[in-house]
Design a protein around this motif. Structure first.
Motif, PDB file in Angstrom:
ATOM      1  N   SER A 149       0.832  -1.204   0.000  1.00  0.00           N
ATOM      2  CA  SER A 149       0.000   0.000   0.000  1.00  0.00           C
ATOM      3  C   SER A 149       0.865   1.251   0.000  1.00  0.00           C
ATOM      4  O   SER A 149       0.543   2.241  -0.659  1.00  0.00           O
ATOM      5  CB  SER A 149      -0.919   0.000   1.235  1.00  0.00           C
ATOM      6  OG  SER A 149      -1.852  -1.055   1.181  1.00  0.00           O
ATOM      7  N   GLY A 150       1.986   1.197   0.730  1.00  0.00           N
ATOM      8  CA  GLY A 150       2.905   2.327   0.738  1.00  0.00           C
ATOM      9  C   GLY A 150       3.499   2.590  -0.633  1.00  0.00           C
ATOM     10  O   GLY A 150       3.638   3.745  -1.061  1.00  0.00           O
ATOM     11  N   ASN A 151       3.844   1.519  -1.361  1.00  0.00           N
ATOM     12  CA  ASN A 151       4.404   1.683  -2.708  1.00  0.00           C
ATOM     13  C   ASN A 151       3.384   2.287  -3.666  1.00  0.00           C
ATOM     14  O   ASN A 151       3.709   3.190  -4.458  1.00  0.00           O
ATOM     15  CB  ASN A 151       4.882   0.333  -3.235  1.00  0.00           C
ATOM     16  CG  ASN A 151       6.164  -0.126  -2.584  1.00  0.00           C
ATOM     17  OD1 ASN A 151       7.066   0.656  -2.373  1.00  0.00           O
ATOM     18  ND2 ASN A 151       6.246  -1.403  -2.247  1.00  0.00           N
ATOM     19  N   PHE A 152       2.156   1.796  -3.627  1.00  0.00           N
ATOM     20  CA  PHE A 152       1.134   2.334  -4.528  1.00  0.00           C
ATOM     21  C   PHE A 152       0.776   3.778  -4.154  1.00  0.00           C
ATOM     22  O   PHE A 152       0.518   4.599  -5.037  1.00  0.00           O
ATOM     23  CB  PHE A 152      -0.116   1.451  -4.496  1.00  0.00           C
ATOM     24  CG  PHE A 152       0.074   0.119  -5.159  1.00  0.00           C
ATOM     25  CD1 PHE A 152       0.542   0.037  -6.457  1.00  0.00           C
ATOM     26  CD2 PHE A 152      -0.212  -1.062  -4.478  1.00  0.00           C
ATOM     27  CE1 PHE A 152       0.722  -1.198  -7.078  1.00  0.00           C
ATOM     28  CE2 PHE A 152      -0.035  -2.294  -5.083  1.00  0.00           C
ATOM     29  CZ  PHE A 152       0.432  -2.358  -6.389  1.00  0.00           C
ATOM     30  N   THR A 153       0.771   4.080  -2.852  1.00  0.00           N
ATOM     31  CA  THR A 153       0.497   5.449  -2.420  1.00  0.00           C
ATOM     32  C   THR A 153       1.597   6.385  -2.902  1.00  0.00           C
ATOM     33  O   THR A 153       1.315   7.498  -3.375  1.00  0.00           O
ATOM     34  CB  THR A 153       0.375   5.522  -0.890  1.00  0.00           C
ATOM     35  OG1 THR A 153      -0.689   4.666  -0.448  1.00  0.00           O
ATOM     36  CG2 THR A 153       0.088   6.947  -0.430  1.00  0.00           C
TER      37      THR A 153
END
Length: 340
Positions: A149-153
């Motif tokens: 989720s951090g990467n996509f954010t």
């Protein structure tokens, strides 16, 4: 209240609240409402982030050895990704509140610092998983999805909240998007295997299964902006859609329906700190529905995303009341013990 020193429990509060504030802010824009619907949520997120950061740092000072275990343990260290994701949402909340301008050099430098830390976190987590001979599949937890989720954010923020003339930022957006997609395929497959062929998760962490919704919803949103050509239009349209958008929406919808059908399995878990794990994934899925409603000008998608936002507000209210009562009960109990 147990496990308050664990970052996943602590930072799950501002993570969920700030995620909901982003959802509310975009819903306000979708309806063309002038009033800032996310103002209260944003302040709640900022205050809770300050408080849990202080508690976490205090935990380091008092229980240094115990805190260090979380950073050294290959299975537990994935919880640290909750801190990174919360900081990315904190940066976004400052932009939405117009505390920072997305076109300013300060905002860009802060975002670059955060994405560099996110990249280091990827290396730190992946190297720990790859070169740990004692790591067992039973150690796999839904919290491993938080890193994705951090990467996509990071990919989304680099795509839409930075100066358009800096094309190299788009290259960074693709980098984090690729890391997220690659990681999601692997971790989703492993987690399915873990769920099917090994004993079920304990009730105290079962709410974290909702994290399934977050990374794939964010991947779909990221794909919209990566595929969008700002030269053609400043708004998302049907040309922004691609296969990842539909896969993300379909997969997230499937699992939301599945978890709702199995709602009894989550109700028996009761309310705990782990219940904050419901909030951020639902906020991410609701945000995806809002973008799809914007693209198709769909009334029913707008209504559905609005119902999800209302559900999030009710859930946050219930969890906040429980948190206050539980904290007061713990404080009263410790005070009584000290007086004996």
């Amino acid at each position: 209240m147990r496990n308050l020193s664990s970052s996943i429990f602590l930072f799950g509060i501002p993570l969920g609240v700030l995620g909901t504030s982003v959802n509310a802010y975009h819903f306000q824009q979708l309806l063309a409402v002038e009033h800032d619907l996310a103002l209260g949520l944003r302040w709640y997120g900022w205050v809770s982030l300050a408080l849990v950061s202080a508690i976490y740092l205090f935990g380091w000072l008092r229980h240094y050895e115990n805190q260090l275990i979380e950073w050294k343990d290959s299975a537990k260290r994935s919880f640290i990704a909750a801190i990174m994701l919360t900081l990315l949402l904190f940066w976004l909340s400052l932009i939405e509140a117009q505390v920072l301008s997305s076109q300013s050099e300060l905002a860009l430098n802060l975002l670059l610092m955060l994405v560099v830390l996110q990249f280091i976190l990827n290396i730190y987590l992946l190297s720990g998983w790859l070169f740990n001979d004692q790591l067992d599949i039973k150690a796999l937890q839904p919290s491993w999805f938080i890193m994705l989720s951090g990467n996509f954010t990071a990919s989304i923020l680099l795509s839409i909240k930075t100066p358009a003339q800096l094309l190299w930022l788009q290259e960074l957006a693709y980098l984090f998007y690729a890391i997220g997609c690659f990681g999601w395929l692997i971790i989703a497959t492993l987690l399915f295997y873990r769920l099917l062929f090994y004993p079920r998760f304990d009730a105290n962490i079962r709410p974290s299964l909702f994290i399934f919704l977050a990374p794939i919803s964010l991947a779909a949103i990221a794909s919209l902006f990566i595929n969008h050509e700002p030269q053609a239009s400043t708004q998302l349209d049907e040309t922004s859609l691609n296969v990842i958008s539909w896969i993300g929406l379909s997969f997230a919808s499937l699992f939301l329906v599945l978890w709702l059908i199995q709602l009894r399995q989550f109700i028996v878990c009761g309310i705990s700190m782990a219940s904050w794990a419901y909030v951020y994934p639902l906020a991410a899925f609701g945000l995806l529905l809002q973008y799809m409603a914007q693209i198709y000008e769909s009334l029913w998608l707008t209504v559905l995303s609005g119902l999800i936002l209302i559900s999030l507000l009710v859930l946050i209210s219930l969890l906040t009341v429980w948190l206050i009562k539980s904290s007061w009960a713990d404080f009263y109990a410790s005070d009584q013990s000290a007086n004996r």
